[in-house]
Design a protein around this motif. Structure first.
Motif, PDB file in Angstrom:
ATOM      1  N   ALA B  63       9.152 -58.420  -6.916  1.00 31.48           N
ATOM      2  CA  ALA B  63      10.058 -58.426  -5.753  1.00 31.48           C
ATOM      3  C   ALA B  63       9.707 -59.583  -4.823  1.00 31.48           C
ATOM      4  O   ALA B  63      10.599 -60.287  -4.327  1.00 31.48           O
ATOM      5  CB  ALA B  63       9.962 -57.102  -5.014  1.00 31.48           C
ATOM      6  N   THR B  64       8.393 -59.793  -4.608  1.00 31.08           N
ATOM      7  CA  THR B  64       7.969 -60.897  -3.737  1.00 31.08           C
ATOM      8  C   THR B  64       8.364 -62.234  -4.353  1.00 31.08           C
ATOM      9  O   THR B  64       8.795 -63.149  -3.641  1.00 31.08           O
ATOM     10  CB  THR B  64       6.431 -60.851  -3.528  1.00 31.08           C
ATOM     11  N   ILE B  66      10.864 -62.879  -6.319  1.00 28.97           N
ATOM     12  CA  ILE B  66      12.313 -63.075  -6.149  1.00 28.97           C
ATOM     13  C   ILE B  66      12.608 -63.544  -4.727  1.00 28.97           C
ATOM     14  O   ILE B  66      13.411 -64.446  -4.499  1.00 28.97           O
ATOM     15  CB  ILE B  66      13.080 -61.785  -6.494  1.00 28.97           C
ATOM     16  N   LYS B  67      11.916 -62.937  -3.775  1.00 29.20           N
ATOM     17  CA  LYS B  67      12.098 -63.338  -2.373  1.00 29.20           C
ATOM     18  C   LYS B  67      11.658 -64.787  -2.163  1.00 29.20           C
ATOM     19  O   LYS B  67      12.299 -65.556  -1.437  1.00 29.20           O
ATOM     20  CB  LYS B  67      11.293 -62.410  -1.465  1.00 29.20           C
ATOM     21  N   ASN B 177      16.635 -57.341  -6.258  1.00 28.20           N
ATOM     22  CA  ASN B 177      15.438 -56.855  -5.561  1.00 28.20           C
ATOM     23  C   ASN B 177      15.590 -55.396  -5.147  1.00 28.20           C
ATOM     24  O   ASN B 177      14.655 -54.592  -5.264  1.00 28.20           O
ATOM     25  CB  ASN B 177      15.189 -57.711  -4.314  1.00 28.20           C
ATOM     26  N   HIS B 178      16.779 -55.094  -4.667  1.00 21.73           N
ATOM     27  CA  HIS B 178      17.063 -53.720  -4.251  1.00 21.73           C
ATOM     28  C   HIS B 178      16.911 -52.771  -5.445  1.00 21.73           C
ATOM     29  O   HIS B 178      16.326 -51.695  -5.330  1.00 21.73           O
ATOM     30  CB  HIS B 178      18.479 -53.657  -3.686  1.00 21.73           C
ATOM     31  N   GLN B 181      13.269 -52.361  -6.342  1.00 17.09           N
ATOM     32  CA  GLN B 181      12.597 -51.482  -5.382  1.00 17.09           C
ATOM     33  C   GLN B 181      12.963 -50.021  -5.624  1.00 17.09           C
ATOM     34  O   GLN B 181      12.126 -49.131  -5.482  1.00 17.09           O
ATOM     35  CB  GLN B 181      12.942 -51.915  -3.955  1.00 17.09           C
ATOM     36  N   ASN B 211      10.235 -55.898   3.760  1.00 16.87           N
ATOM     37  CA  ASN B 211      10.600 -56.428   2.446  1.00 16.87           C
ATOM     38  C   ASN B 211      11.881 -55.822   1.887  1.00 16.87           C
ATOM     39  O   ASN B 211      12.349 -56.216   0.839  1.00 16.87           O
ATOM     40  CB  ASN B 211       9.468 -56.193   1.442  1.00 16.87           C
ATOM     41  N   ASP B 213      15.586 -55.358   1.267  1.00 17.07           N
ATOM     42  CA  ASP B 213      16.777 -56.192   1.416  1.00 17.07           C
ATOM     43  C   ASP B 213      17.905 -55.338   1.961  1.00 17.07           C
ATOM     44  O   ASP B 213      18.362 -54.410   1.307  1.00 17.07           O
ATOM     45  CB  ASP B 213      17.154 -56.796   0.068  1.00 17.07           C
TER      46      ASP B 213
END
Lengths: 125, 253
Positions: B63-64, B66-67, B177-178, B181, B211, B213
């Motif tokens: 996830a990080t 992708i961010k 990302n969502h 998560q 974090n 989204d």
């Protein structure tokens, strides 16, 4: 009447692109906001803003919520609002129209489309 | 008589016992297979459990990442926009310079025509002078340069339009990302329940609000066709038409 735009988008890139497009079509006066909450704060602090260009998907206060807040505010309700968003489904467009946006652009857009929509809004005002 | 009856009962019981042993002979290999299967499956389940644990611990990193991709894209896009802005400023300067040159040529032409009309008896030397100064040719070159500059201007506008892809991909990545998560939350909840059953304390995962989204359109697509905008225009026109019809009806009463 000279137009002063409020460009509302959580993406810095998009704010720049909208601002550049406004310059390309001859409008130089604008302020920016990163979400609906900041936009409402700018609107209450700057009485010279007379046109809003807003995105839909933003954190905290979305573009749609911003439209509803502006339309329900006696001082701000007459400001034209143009929504510029990635949302292009029929239901989205209808929802935005029901919230009383004046016009609607689906990203990606060209400066020509922006000019066309601004002109249409001004002509019907 | 009674003895014969007892013997029959004994033989019947022995028959039952035999059936039981025959059944046992058939069942024992199956039970053995089940035991073998369990012996194989337990490490497998432990392996699955470890894998889930491992995957769950790796998800925040994904996830990080992708961010980070989104942020890097935004920075790169911003840099490209800086260059496009700088190009636009340069183009404006060049346009101004070329317009000055054109005005200069026009003044020279006027001065030359005036000179030519005042000194008519130059035995054809005026035309030679005019041709030597090549004003027409230079003017054509400036016009040609202006059209190239217009094309560069159009190209830079097209670059700006294309850069909107950054916002659109950012929303798509936020959507991914969502999803990641959500999967992490489910897996973490599963591990938490497994841990509770086996008496092992596994902390339940909670998505960091910073974090998370919050705003994205999962249907965001980069499409430079006019289909979507035409749909918008049709709905708006239909809406206006309906409103106008309602107004007309009101006035007709």
């Amino acid at each position: 009447m000279a137009l002063k735009f409020l460009v509302v988008d959580d993406s810095v890139t998009m704010r720049r692109i909208v601002a550049n497009s406004l310059k390309t079509i001859g409008y130089d006066a604008f302020v920016e906001a990163g979400d609906g909450r900041e936009a409402l704060s700018k609107l209450s602090g700057d009485g010279s803003i007379n046109f809003i260009i807003t995105d839909w998907n933003m954190p905290d206060v979305s573009g749609l919520d911003l439209v509803k807040s502006v339309r329900s505010n006696d001082k701000l309700c007459k400001i034209p609002i143009l929504m510029v968003t990635t949302r292009g489904l029929k239901d989205d467009i209808v929802e935005a129209l029901q919230a009383k946006v004046n016009n609607y652009i689906v990203k990606p857009f060209t400066p020509q489309i922006l000019r066309e929509k601004i002109d249409q809004i001004l002509a019907s005002a | 008589m009674g003895q014969q009856l007892n013997m029959e009962q004994v033989f019947q019981k022995l028959g039952d016992l035999k059936s039981f042993f025959v059944f046992g002979q058939k069942v024992v290999p199956v039970i053995q297979k089940i035991i073998d299967f369990m012996r194989d499956v337990v490490p497998l389940l432990e392996n699955v459990n470890n894998s889930i644990h491992d995957s769950t611990s790796k998800i925040p990193k994904a996830a990080t990442q992708i961010k980070n991709v989104t942020n890097a894209n935004e920075i790169a896009t911003s840099e490209i926009l800086d260059i496009v802005d700088s190009m636009s400023l340069d183009l404006t300067k060049i346009r101004t310079e070329l317009a000055d040159l054109k005005n200069g040529f026009f003044s020279q032409r006027v001065a030359l025509e005036k000179f030519g009309s005042e000194f008519k008896n130059l035995n054809g030397k005026f035309d030679a002078l005019k041709s030597g100064m090549s004003i027409d040719e230079l003017e054509n070159k400036v016009t040609s340069l202006e059209s190239i500059i217009d094309k560069i201007g159009t190209d830079s506008t097209n670059i700006t339009i294309s850069l909107q892809v950054q916002d659109i991909t950012a929303q798509q990545l936020a959507s991914v990302n969502h999803l990641i998560q959500s999967v992490q939350k489910r897996l973490s909840s599963l591990l938490f329940d497994l841990g509770k059953q086996s008496g092992v304390s596994i902390p339940e995962f909670d998505i960091d609000e910073e974090n998370r989204d919050k705003s994205f359109n999962e249907d965001a697509r980069y499409d430079r066709g006019h289909g979507k905008q035409e749909l918008v225009d049709n709905i708006i026109n239909e809406n206006k038409k309906t409103s106008q019809e309602e107004i007309d009806k009101l006035f007709a009463r």
